[in-house]
Design a protein around this motif. Sequence first.
Motif, PDB file in Angstrom:
ATOM      1  N   PHE A 176      92.447  45.075  12.270  1.00 37.69           N
ATOM      2  CA  PHE A 176      92.945  45.616  13.541  1.00 37.69           C
ATOM      3  C   PHE A 176      94.289  44.982  13.930  1.00 37.69           C
ATOM      4  O   PHE A 176      94.642  43.900  13.440  1.00 37.69           O
ATOM      5  CB  PHE A 176      91.914  45.393  14.656  1.00 37.69           C
ATOM      6  N   VAL A 177      94.995  45.671  14.805  1.00 34.14           N
ATOM      7  CA  VAL A 177      96.268  45.158  15.339  1.00 34.14           C
ATOM      8  C   VAL A 177      96.228  45.240  16.848  1.00 34.14           C
ATOM      9  O   VAL A 177      95.746  46.229  17.409  1.00 34.14           O
ATOM     10  CB  VAL A 177      97.475  46.003  14.858  1.00 34.14           C
ATOM     11  N   ARG A 178      96.714  44.195  17.490  1.00 30.56           N
ATOM     12  CA  ARG A 178      96.850  44.232  18.934  1.00 30.56           C
ATOM     13  C   ARG A 178      98.118  43.464  19.301  1.00 30.56           C
ATOM     14  O   ARG A 178      98.229  42.267  19.035  1.00 30.56           O
ATOM     15  CB  ARG A 178      95.630  43.570  19.589  1.00 30.56           C
ATOM     16  N   ASN A 210     100.630  42.661  22.555  1.00 24.65           N
ATOM     17  CA  ASN A 210     100.842  42.772  23.999  1.00 24.65           C
ATOM     18  C   ASN A 210     102.270  43.221  24.294  1.00 24.65           C
ATOM     19  O   ASN A 210     102.519  43.911  25.265  1.00 24.65           O
ATOM     20  CB  ASN A 210     100.563  41.429  24.674  1.00 24.65           C
ATOM     21  N   CYS A 219      89.655  40.146  19.056  1.00 26.91           N
ATOM     22  CA  CYS A 219      90.226  40.322  20.393  1.00 26.91           C
ATOM     23  C   CYS A 219      89.134  40.049  21.424  1.00 26.91           C
ATOM     24  O   CYS A 219      87.971  40.423  21.237  1.00 26.91           O
ATOM     25  CB  CYS A 219      90.770  41.728  20.552  1.00 26.91           C
ATOM     26  N   SER A 220      89.523  39.411  22.506  1.00 24.87           N
ATOM     27  CA  SER A 220      88.542  39.117  23.558  1.00 24.87           C
ATOM     28  C   SER A 220      88.040  40.399  24.209  1.00 24.87           C
ATOM     29  O   SER A 220      86.992  40.401  24.848  1.00 24.87           O
ATOM     30  CB  SER A 220      89.136  38.176  24.593  1.00 24.87           C
ATOM     31  N   GLU A 261     108.506  36.939  20.439  1.00 21.58           N
ATOM     32  CA  GLU A 261     109.060  38.244  20.806  1.00 21.58           C
ATOM     33  C   GLU A 261     110.247  38.105  21.756  1.00 21.58           C
ATOM     34  O   GLU A 261     110.290  37.194  22.570  1.00 21.58           O
ATOM     35  CB  GLU A 261     108.017  39.115  21.517  1.00 21.58           C
ATOM     36  N   HIS A 264     100.915  41.027  11.893  1.00 24.85           N
ATOM     37  CA  HIS A 264      99.924  39.971  12.133  1.00 24.85           C
ATOM     38  C   HIS A 264     100.539  38.604  12.404  1.00 24.85           C
ATOM     39  O   HIS A 264      99.856  37.584  12.350  1.00 24.85           O
ATOM     40  CB  HIS A 264      98.923  39.915  10.986  1.00 24.85           C
ATOM     41  N   ARG A 266     102.100  31.719  12.259  1.00 24.37           N
ATOM     42  CA  ARG A 266     101.154  32.010  13.335  1.00 24.37           C
ATOM     43  C   ARG A 266     100.342  30.766  13.665  1.00 24.37           C
ATOM     44  O   ARG A 266      99.918  30.043  12.758  1.00 24.37           O
ATOM     45  CB  ARG A 266     100.227  33.143  12.881  1.00 24.37           C
ATOM     46  N   GLY A 283      91.131  36.027  19.762  1.00 22.47           N
ATOM     47  CA  GLY A 283      92.394  36.483  19.187  1.00 22.47           C
ATOM     48  C   GLY A 283      93.631  36.064  19.939  1.00 22.47           C
ATOM     49  O   GLY A 283      94.610  35.609  19.348  1.00 22.47           O
ATOM     50  N   VAL A 284      93.601  36.205  21.250  1.00 24.47           N
ATOM     51  CA  VAL A 284      94.794  35.978  22.069  1.00 24.47           C
ATOM     52  C   VAL A 284      95.377  34.579  21.897  1.00 24.47           C
ATOM     53  O   VAL A 284      96.576  34.371  22.074  1.00 24.47           O
ATOM     54  CB  VAL A 284      94.486  36.256  23.558  1.00 24.47           C
ATOM     55  N   ASN A 305      95.639  33.015  19.176  1.00 24.07           N
ATOM     56  CA  ASN A 305      96.234  32.929  17.839  1.00 24.07           C
ATOM     57  C   ASN A 305      97.638  33.529  17.902  1.00 24.07           C
ATOM     58  O   ASN A 305      97.868  34.685  17.535  1.00 24.07           O
ATOM     59  CB  ASN A 305      95.345  33.651  16.827  1.00 24.07           C
ATOM     60  N   LYS A 350     101.214  34.823  17.522  1.00 28.62           N
ATOM     61  CA  LYS A 350     102.005  35.308  16.389  1.00 28.62           C
ATOM     62  C   LYS A 350     103.468  34.891  16.547  1.00 28.62           C
ATOM     63  O   LYS A 350     103.920  34.598  17.655  1.00 28.62           O
ATOM     64  CB  LYS A 350     101.967  36.845  16.350  1.00 28.62           C
ATOM     65  N   TYR A 397      93.098  37.129  30.637  1.00 31.73           N
ATOM     66  CA  TYR A 397      92.134  36.562  29.682  1.00 31.73           C
ATOM     67  C   TYR A 397      91.237  35.490  30.321  1.00 31.73           C
ATOM     68  O   TYR A 397      91.064  34.404  29.783  1.00 31.73           O
ATOM     69  CB  TYR A 397      92.864  36.039  28.442  1.00 31.73           C
TER      70      TYR A 397
END
Length: 357
Positions: free
Chosen positions: A46-48, A50, A97-98, A152, A192, A197, A205-206, A208, A210, A231
Amino acid sequence: ADELSTLPDYASWKRQQDLILHSEATMETRRGAIRSGIVTPSQTLFVRNNLLAPDASIIADPDTWQVRFEGVNDPRTLTVGELKKIDVQTVASVLQCSGNGRAFFPHGASGTQWSVGAAGCIVWTGVPLKAVVDELGGPIGGARFVTGTGGEEIPEGLDAKQVMVERSVPLEVMDRILLAWELNDDSIPIAHGGPLRMVVPGFYGVNNVKYVKQVALTENESDAKIQVSGYRVRDVGVSGAPDQPSMWKMNVKSWITLPLDTTEQGRNMIYGVAFGGTRTIDKVEVSVDDGETWQEAELLGPDLGPYAWRPFVLATELAPGEYRIVSRATDVEGQGEGRGQGRCRRDAGLRRESIQR
Ligand code: MSS
């Protein structure tokens, strides 16, 4: 709402048939794509995001990526190439992911409507953060958190604190944190978090982060919104606030990956995955009658450690009819699902799958 029909460019190498495309920034693994998988292939993961993922040019020459280290006695900027010479370790851990399972809430939780697929089990390779911190003279006095900042660009006109991905985790878990440059034995793709990372095994997940560009040992938690009010574990209808538990340690969890609605009567292998968050799974039980009676499932494959998941299987005979198949996992300390989780409601209701004949 605005579901995509094709993979976005930065994730074009993914296996589309394994994914549900929720948006450019959110893609979920189909339940059946996991089957009995011990390690989740990156094409299926999966990819998420923000924020929009950075341009892929940052992974062209990963060794030149720079990370700033603060909150140590000798604060410095190091490249990935330099980190690679300090030490190396590999860990298998569930990336989840939470918000995984959010679609099952009866009240209609807002956000990406993840079913069970915002999770995968990954092998990460990188330098233990502890080794880097030792190299830089150890933590400054008073440090209580490890704070990682994502790389980012903040879109123009937005308040950085409102949107930046910067997460703090307790300093006590520093010894298990990796600054990873490999995901499943390949350099980390942009989707990812490559070139580097911050991996916090056992944590949602949050945490971790990237494209990590700064790692700081800090006295306080980050003042970014994603940490302060985002979160946080809380009851339905309550807004996020710093006095609520942060989405850190993951809970015991399991779900069925097969059979799905295509199951036939007769002998069926019921597959699923189970993990303990930070502790090894002791057993998984499966019920084909919605929890009336339980049978112990068999754990499959090698045990990749306390942070990894274990696939499980139960062979069963099914007469024509309708079944509600439920799984429940217990870790080595006897902690099970739905127990001792206080107000954490995000994990509720994920374990059911009905099949029909
Ligand atoms: N990091 C960064 N830098 N950015 C972003 O956005 N996100 C989060 C993590 N990290 C981010 C980061 C989240 S939130 C999650 S899940 C994860 O990541 C995911 O991962 P992938 O790789 O799968 O995509 Mo929820 O808790």
